[in-house]
Write a protein that holds these residues in place. Structure first.
Motif, PDB file in Angstrom:
ATOM      1  N   ARG A  45       1.491   2.560  -5.883  1.00  0.00           N
ATOM      2  CA  ARG A  45       1.288   1.878  -4.596  1.00  0.00           C
ATOM      3  C   ARG A  45       1.598   0.396  -4.756  1.00  0.00           C
ATOM      4  NH1 ARG A  45       0.612   5.190  -0.734  1.00  0.00           N
ATOM      5  NH2 ARG A  45      -0.370   7.152  -1.267  1.00  0.00           N
ATOM      6  N   GLN A  74       1.513  -3.550  -4.288  1.00  0.00           N
ATOM      7  CA  GLN A  74       0.472  -4.548  -4.088  1.00  0.00           C
ATOM      8  C   GLN A  74       1.107  -5.905  -3.870  1.00  0.00           C
ATOM      9  OE1 GLN A  74      -1.933  -4.635  -7.606  1.00  0.00           O
ATOM     10  NE2 GLN A  74      -2.581  -2.501  -7.440  1.00  0.00           N
ATOM     11  N   GLY A  90       0.791  -1.226   0.000  1.00  0.00           N
ATOM     12  CA  GLY A  90       0.000   0.000   0.000  1.00  0.00           C
ATOM     13  C   GLY A  90       0.822   1.275   0.000  1.00  0.00           C
ATOM     14  N   LEU A  91       2.126   1.169   0.230  1.00  0.00           N
ATOM     15  CA  LEU A  91       3.006   2.335   0.194  1.00  0.00           C
ATOM     16  C   LEU A  91       3.577   2.499  -1.207  1.00  0.00           C
ATOM     17  CD1 LEU A  91       5.033   1.787   3.492  1.00  0.00           C
ATOM     18  CD2 LEU A  91       3.047   3.272   3.147  1.00  0.00           C
ATOM     19  N   THR A  92       4.072   3.699  -1.496  1.00  0.00           N
ATOM     20  CA  THR A  92       4.803   3.916  -2.744  1.00  0.00           C
ATOM     21  C   THR A  92       6.288   3.697  -2.482  1.00  0.00           C
ATOM     22  OG1 THR A  92       5.192   6.263  -2.358  1.00  0.00           O
ATOM     23  CG2 THR A  92       3.132   5.667  -3.473  1.00  0.00           C
ATOM     24  N   GLU A  98       7.695   6.490  -0.550  1.00  0.00           N
ATOM     25  CA  GLU A  98       7.381   6.444   0.886  1.00  0.00           C
ATOM     26  C   GLU A  98       8.245   5.445   1.646  1.00  0.00           C
ATOM     27  OE1 GLU A  98       2.665   7.703   0.735  1.00  0.00           O
ATOM     28  OE2 GLU A  98       3.197   5.594   0.507  1.00  0.00           O
TER      29      GLU A  98
END
Length: 99
Positions: free
Chosen positions: A73, A75, A41-43, A46
């Motif tokens: 993002r 997955q 869920g993070l990039t 990030e």
């Protein structure tokens, strides 16, 4: 072909590589993102890999490269290809893949 192999020399250790100190050379690691891991869920931006002197060379989804890897993002099923020093890569792997 030899020039391409020369670029990879030192990234992957083989049976015929000298056992010289490789802790000071950059290595490659591939991380497969699993459902529920800390980085899902993070990039890539990030993940703050730059602060650890790690470079994200590639992000693959369904065996295809994602050109906007910094803003996509992550997955489950995605694969990150990272480059950096072995100790930094080990710490990043532990941090990113923990459940």
């Amino acid at each position: 072909r030899e020039a391409r192999y020369a670029m990879l020399r030192g990234y992957f250790r083989g049976a015929d590589d000298p056992s010289a100190h490789t802790h000071d050379k950059d290595h490659l690691v591939t991380l497969s993102i699993e459902a529920g891991c800390a980085c899902e869920g993070l990039t890539v931006a990030e993940l703050d890999l730059v602060a650890q002197d790690i470079v994200c060379l590639d992000l693959r989804r369904h065996n295809a490269a994602i050109p906007e890897r910094e803003t996509t993002r992550l997955q489950a099923g995605d694969v990150l290809v990272l480059s950096g020093k072995p100790a930094a890569l080990a710490q990043a792997e532990e941090r990113l893949l923990r459940q």
